[in-house]
Design an enzyme around this catalytic site. Structure first.
Site, PDB file in Angstrom:
ATOM      1  N   HIS A 188       0.844  -1.199   0.000  1.00  0.00           N
ATOM      2  CA  HIS A 188       0.000   0.000   0.000  1.00  0.00           C
ATOM      3  C   HIS A 188       0.883   1.254   0.000  1.00  0.00           C
ATOM      4  O   HIS A 188       0.904   2.024   0.950  1.00  0.00           O
ATOM      5  CB  HIS A 188      -0.937  -0.017   1.222  1.00  0.00           C
ATOM      6  CG  HIS A 188      -2.040  -1.015   1.075  1.00  0.00           C
ATOM      7  ND1 HIS A 188      -2.978  -1.243   2.042  1.00  0.00           N
ATOM      8  CD2 HIS A 188      -2.355  -1.828   0.048  1.00  0.00           C
ATOM      9  CE1 HIS A 188      -3.825  -2.171   1.623  1.00  0.00           C
ATOM     10  NE2 HIS A 188      -3.459  -2.549   0.415  1.00  0.00           N
TER      11      HIS A 188
HETATM   12  C1  LIG Z   1      -1.380  -7.195  -5.039  1.00  0.00           C
HETATM   13  C2  LIG Z   1      -2.154  -5.987  -4.569  1.00  0.00           C
HETATM   14  C3  LIG Z   1      -3.406  -6.167  -4.043  1.00  0.00           C
HETATM   15  C4  LIG Z   1      -4.153  -5.065  -3.630  1.00  0.00           C
HETATM   16  N1  LIG Z   1      -5.398  -5.266  -3.128  1.00  0.00           N
HETATM   17  C5  LIG Z   1      -6.147  -4.214  -2.801  1.00  0.00           C
HETATM   18  C6  LIG Z   1      -7.476  -4.391  -2.365  1.00  0.00           C
HETATM   19  O1  LIG Z   1      -7.989  -5.506  -2.284  1.00  0.00           O
HETATM   20  N2  LIG Z   1      -8.197  -3.299  -2.015  1.00  0.00           N
HETATM   21  C7  LIG Z   1      -7.675  -2.036  -2.093  1.00  0.00           C
HETATM   22  O2  LIG Z   1      -8.386  -1.078  -1.743  1.00  0.00           O
HETATM   23  N3  LIG Z   1      -6.408  -1.835  -2.487  1.00  0.00           N
HETATM   24  C8  LIG Z   1      -5.626  -2.891  -2.852  1.00  0.00           C
HETATM   25  N4  LIG Z   1      -4.340  -2.709  -3.275  1.00  0.00           N
HETATM   26  C9  LIG Z   1      -3.799  -1.356  -3.307  1.00  0.00           C
HETATM   27  C10 LIG Z   1      -4.298  -0.599  -4.528  1.00  0.00           C
HETATM   28  O3  LIG Z   1      -4.453  -1.484  -5.616  1.00  0.00           O
HETATM   29  C11 LIG Z   1      -3.255   0.445  -4.892  1.00  0.00           C
HETATM   30  O4  LIG Z   1      -2.948   1.211  -3.754  1.00  0.00           O
HETATM   31  C12 LIG Z   1      -3.800   1.369  -5.970  1.00  0.00           C
HETATM   32  O5  LIG Z   1      -4.055   0.639  -7.151  1.00  0.00           O
HETATM   33  C13 LIG Z   1      -2.788   2.447  -6.245  1.00  0.00           C
HETATM   34  O6  LIG Z   1      -3.285   3.211  -7.317  1.00  0.00           O
HETATM   35  P1  LIG Z   1      -2.314   4.164  -8.113  1.00  0.00           P
HETATM   36  O7  LIG Z   1      -3.138   4.826  -9.157  1.00  0.00           O
HETATM   37  O8  LIG Z   1      -1.563   5.011  -7.141  1.00  0.00           O
HETATM   38  O9  LIG Z   1      -1.213   3.202  -8.770  1.00  0.00           O
HETATM   39  P2  LIG Z   1      -1.433   1.994  -9.773  1.00  0.00           P
HETATM   40  O10 LIG Z   1      -2.785   1.381  -9.646  1.00  0.00           O
HETATM   41  O11 LIG Z   1      -0.220   1.134  -9.582  1.00  0.00           O
HETATM   42  O12 LIG Z   1      -1.365   2.690 -11.191  1.00  0.00           O
HETATM   43  C14 LIG Z   1      -0.149   3.117 -11.751  1.00  0.00           C
HETATM   44  C15 LIG Z   1      -0.323   3.034 -13.254  1.00  0.00           C
HETATM   45  O13 LIG Z   1       0.767   3.713 -13.876  1.00  0.00           O
HETATM   46  C16 LIG Z   1       1.222   2.902 -14.932  1.00  0.00           C
HETATM   47  N5  LIG Z   1       2.633   3.260 -15.136  1.00  0.00           N
HETATM   48  C17 LIG Z   1       3.694   3.012 -14.365  1.00  0.00           C
HETATM   49  N6  LIG Z   1       4.803   3.529 -14.878  1.00  0.00           N
HETATM   50  C18 LIG Z   1       4.449   4.153 -16.011  1.00  0.00           C
HETATM   51  C19 LIG Z   1       5.150   4.900 -16.987  1.00  0.00           C
HETATM   52  N7  LIG Z   1       6.454   5.119 -16.905  1.00  0.00           N
HETATM   53  N8  LIG Z   1       4.441   5.399 -18.013  1.00  0.00           N
HETATM   54  C20 LIG Z   1       3.094   5.201 -18.105  1.00  0.00           C
HETATM   55  N9  LIG Z   1       2.395   4.507 -17.214  1.00  0.00           N
HETATM   56  C21 LIG Z   1       3.050   3.992 -16.183  1.00  0.00           C
HETATM   57  C22 LIG Z   1       1.051   1.480 -14.451  1.00  0.00           C
HETATM   58  O14 LIG Z   1       1.008   0.575 -15.536  1.00  0.00           O
HETATM   59  C23 LIG Z   1      -0.307   1.585 -13.748  1.00  0.00           C
HETATM   60  O15 LIG Z   1      -1.379   1.393 -14.625  1.00  0.00           O
HETATM   61  C24 LIG Z   1      -3.601  -3.777  -3.719  1.00  0.00           C
HETATM   62  C25 LIG Z   1      -2.310  -3.594  -4.263  1.00  0.00           C
HETATM   63  C26 LIG Z   1      -1.602  -4.691  -4.689  1.00  0.00           C
HETATM   64  C27 LIG Z   1      -0.243  -4.474  -5.295  1.00  0.00           C
END
Ligand SMILES: Cc1cc2nc3c(=O)[nH]c(=O)nc-3n(C[C@H](O)[C@H](O)[C@H](O)COP(=O)(O)OP(=O)(O)OC[C@H]3O[C@@H](n4cnc5c(N)ncnc54)[C@H](O)[C@@H]3O)c2cc1C
Length: 256
Positions: A188
């Protein structure tokens, strides 16, 4: 050899069956959530024996953070430790019940820094786990509560072995050693690009309250990194809220 081939074929067939069952009727093994429940606890509500002490933390509007849960125990029907070699050797052939005990409000602070001036290089990430002295204390409380619940589950008649992956003893030293050996990230990651004043006293903000990066024109950040502080639960729903807020402010800016 023939036996393992038969086993592989049966498992593949069972897997395919479960897959189609889920696709067609949304039932079967794949319809079962990985985690169906969670326990949220405030460590200051527990005494030394992990008993719940009602009203131990009285709500105070000036310090609402003292009322927020700082421990989450996730009961899981799978292995929650990173050591896959150990899993393969000792546990891959038996059913597993684990409490994945987590610290929800860690005070230790890590860093994300550029490794070089090339955008293709991965950043240097230092988690700096357990660098704040209060985190090991909360971790101890989480482990002890898990042990107590595990013992209670066993005592109430559930056929679990119990005590398979536990500290060597009950003292702080043994529990700390266990935490050090067994701890892993709950994945997280948040707050590395926090929304706050540019010169905020807790940590300088990176984005303003419309998600614009200070000092860089035309760039907004909308993900878990902008949380001003970590929330006491899983992050996904709050990330969606940030994304919706981002859409709103961008559309408002078009109207200007
Ligand atoms: C295994 C796992 C299980 C989880 N389970 C839960 C759950 O059950 N419930 C819950 O509430 N939360 C859960 N979480 C946490 C939640 O999924 C994350 O905190 C949330 O998705 C974070 O969102 P974000 O937009 O910050 O990052 P992300 O969802 O990681 O999005 C980042 C995006 O940026 C893209 N990216 C990265 N680098 C680049 C680049 N250089 N150029 C272009 N694009 C790029 C990636 O491909 C991705 O699509 C889980 C996390 C994990 C890892």
């Amino acid at each position: 050899m023939a036996e393992s081939m038969t086993h592989l074929a049966t498992s593949t067939l069972k897997g395919a069956l479960e897959f189609f069952k889920y696709i067609i009727s949304r039932t079967g093994l794949l319809a079962v959530p990985i985690q169906s429940t969670s326990l949220f606890v405030r460590s200051s509500s527990l005494d030394a024996e992990s008993n719940f002490v009602p009203n131990a933390s009285k709500y105070n509007a000036k310090t609402p953070q003292n009322f927020v849960p700082d421990i989450e125990l996730m009961p899981l029907a799978f292995w929650a430790v990173d050591d896959l070699e150990e899993y393969k050797a000792d546990f891959s052939k038996i059913g597993i019940f684990t409490f994945f005990a987590t610290i929800l409000q860690p005070k230790s602070r890590g860093t994300v820094r550029l490794a070089s001036s090339s955008p293709h290089d991965r950043p240097r990430v230092d988690f700096n786990f357990f660098s704040h002295p209060s985190d090991p204390t909360i971790a101890r409380a989480a482990v002890r509560l898990s042990l107590k619940l595990g013992a209670a589950i066993k005592a109430s008649g559930f056929p679990i072995m119990g005590g398979v992956v536990v500290p060597d003893g009950e003292g702080d030293e043994e529990v700390d050693r266990f935490v050090k050996r067994r701890s892993r990230s709950a994945l997280h990651y948040a707050c590395t690009c926090r929304m706050a004043g540019e010169f905020d006293k807790d940590a300088p903000g990176v984005v303003d309250d419309e998600l614009r990066v200070y000092g860089v024109k035309g760039v907004r950040v909308a993900d878990a990194s902008v949380f001003p502080k970590i929330i006491s639960t899983h992050l996904q729903a709050a990330v969606v809220m940030v994304a919706e807020k981002c859409t709103e402010v961008i559309m408002e800016s078009w109207e200007d």
